[in-house]
Design a protein around this motif. Structure first.
Motif, short mmCIF file in Angstrom:
data_model
loop_
_atom_site.label_atom_id
_atom_site.label_comp_id
_atom_site.label_asym_id
_atom_site.label_seq_id
_atom_site.Cartn_x
_atom_site.Cartn_y
_atom_site.Cartn_z
N ALA A 1 0.89 -1.33 -0.06
CA ALA A 1 -0.07 0.08 -0.06
C ALA A 1 0.95 1.26 -0.02
CB ALA A 1 -0.90 0.01 1.12
N LYS A 2 1.73 1.12 0.80
CA LYS A 2 2.71 2.36 0.77
C LYS A 2 3.70 2.46 -0.42
CE LYS A 2 6.55 4.19 3.69
NZ LYS A 2 7.43 4.14 5.24
N ARG A 3 4.16 1.32 -1.03
CA ARG A 3 4.88 1.32 -2.06
C ARG A 3 4.15 1.76 -3.26
NH1 ARG A 3 7.06 -4.48 -4.79
NH2 ARG A 3 7.97 -3.55 -6.85
N TYR A 4 2.85 1.76 -3.58
CA TYR A 4 2.11 1.82 -4.72
C TYR A 4 1.14 2.98 -4.39
CZ TYR A 4 3.60 -2.70 -6.58
OH TYR A 4 4.21 -3.57 -6.98
N GLY A 5 1.48 3.71 -3.33
CA GLY A 5 0.76 4.99 -2.94
C GLY A 5 -0.99 4.64 -2.80
N ALA A 6 -1.24 3.63 -2.51
CA ALA A 6 -2.75 3.25 -2.33
C ALA A 6 -3.25 3.56 -1.07
CB ALA A 6 -2.80 1.70 -2.32
N THR A 7 -4.37 3.88 -0.61
CA THR A 7 -5.00 4.19 0.48
C THR A 7 -5.94 3.19 0.98
OG1 THR A 7 -5.02 6.57 -0.03
CG2 THR A 7 -6.25 5.80 1.50
N LEU A 8 -5.78 2.41 1.99
CA LEU A 8 -6.91 1.44 2.68
C LEU A 8 -7.64 2.21 3.72
CD1 LEU A 8 -4.36 -1.66 3.42
CD2 LEU A 8 -6.19 -1.52 1.53
N LEU A 9 -8.83 1.96 3.61
CA LEU A 9 -9.94 2.49 4.44
C LEU A 9 -10.83 1.40 4.89
CD1 LEU A 9 -11.36 5.54 1.86
CD2 LEU A 9 -9.64 5.65 3.99
#
Length: 387
Positions: free
Chosen positions: A136-144
């Motif tokens: 998530a950090k590597r690809y710039g994703a956001t987990l909600l």
């Protein structure tokens, strides 16, 4: 307008999400709908919602799906490739609500595309939490977090510092067996175990709630979402299901997330991306009408799955991956009548002990997590067959 793709569109979370999207047609459009194998249900949704793409995970449903949607012009497909195609299509938010380990790969693919992922598939973090959070950090994703407990914790935390948090606690309704004796629980039927007093989440999740395994899975999920050590995470039984999560601060203050038990509340919080959505026909909390809120300690003697999950969280590595796979097989066996209710905990604990030395390290990626999952399922299925 925001484009939303729904993984698990025919399940309870998917249906609640669709209800919200239809209430705000000026804000959202539907990109993709993904489900398991129910052609009739997904075809009805597609006819009502006109998504860009429809996919079913079961490859054998392909011909029936094409026929059902032939008059609509909606692109569609079946099998894993079609599911991943649905995920790859443009979307601002992906609601990841596929139940069980089956949700790992499509959820991870959405994460790799840098999407905002509204996460209702807790198994993604249970089975491959280290890899998911790293990527998530590597690809710039956001987990909600969509789960009501974790969403409540996120709201209660606000912009507070995790260093100032002494403990986070998630609540459990206690399930249908909260007041039952161990002897009575031991003879419970699948129908009794699935009769959840508050939520309707599907038979497998309802049975996980009856065993309190669901709370164990949620502790592991919270560990990854909030980067908290196991000793700073706890469970408390709250039968009214109005308080969903509590944050205890180092100065003695406590903040809590409260709402009526309605999954549209946390889903709306995720879909709003910082703005509050109005929920038509929503039940707003009236504390005077509620009268009283009660709490009690979770009984790990009557509900050993919670103890087993705590142990897996403390052990780390692949222990949660093993535990989840064994639990899915055990619950399926219980539903079929092959084992009793406490046979679920027995099988899961045996699997954790059997694989403890073999899988000390956490899975590096989704493929490794799914390989461990497959091996544990084979072993667990054999254990049921020879019992």
């Amino acid at each position: 307008m925001l484009t939303v793709t729904i993984l698990g569109a025919t399940g309870s979370i998917g249906q609640s999400t669709i209800d919200l999207l239809l209430q705000h047609p000026d804000r959202f459009r539907i990109g993709g709908l993904v489900a398991g194998r129910d052609v009739a249900a997904i075809a009805r949704l597609a006819g009502d919602l006109n998504p860009d793409f429809v996919a079913l995970a079961d490859e054998s449903t392909g011909p029936a799906l094409r026929e059902a949607l032939a008059h609509t012009g909606i692109r569609n497909g079946a099998g894993e490739g079609a599911v991943l195609e649905a995920v790859a299509r443009d979307a601002d938010i992906v609601v990841a609500a596929v139940s069980g380990a089956a949700g790992l790969r499509p959820t991870h693919e959405a994460l790799k595309l840098g999407r905002t992922v509204a996460l209702a598939n807790k198994e993604s973090l249970v089975c491959a939490g280290d890899a998911f959070m790293r990527d998530a950090k590597r690809y710039g994703a956001t987990l909600l977090p969509v789960d009501s407990e974790h969403n409540a914790l996120a709201q209660a935390l606000g912009d507070g510092r995790l260093d100032d948090v002494s403990k986070m606690t998630i609540t459990a309704s206690g399930g249908p067996f909260r007041t039952w004796t161990r002897e009575r629980i031991a003879s419970a039927s699948p129908t009794e175990a699935a009769a959840h007093p508050t939520w309707s989440m599907g038979m497998k999740i309802n049975i996980d709630s009856a065993s309190l395994m669901n709370k164990g899975l949620e502790l592991i999920e919270a560990h990854h979402l909030f980067a908290l050590e196991p000793e700073r995470l706890d469970v408390i039984v709250h039968p009214q299901s109005i308080v969903h999560g509590l944050v205890y601060w180092r100065d003695g203050a406590v903040t809590a997330g409260l709402a009526m038990p309605d999954m549209r509340v946390p889903i709306a919080h995720c879909l709003g991306l910082g703005e509050r959505l109005t929920i038509a026909r929503g039940r707003h909390l009236d504390l005077a009408a509620a009268g009283s809120l009660t709490f009690e300690a979770a009984d790990e003697a009557r509900f050993p799955c919670l103890r087993i999950a705590r142990a897996a969280l403390a052990a780390g590595g692949a222990a949660p991956t093993v535990m989840n796979a064994a639990n899915e097989i055990a619950v399926a066996a219980f539903i079929k009548g092959a084992i009793g209710f406490y046979g679920i905990a027995d099988l899961v604990e045996r699997a954790c002990e059997h694989f403890a030395a073999q899988y000390r390290s956490a899975p590096e990626n989704v493929d490794e997590a799914l390989a461990i999952d497959a091996e544990v399922r084979r072993w667990s299925s054999q254990a049921v067959a020879t019992a």
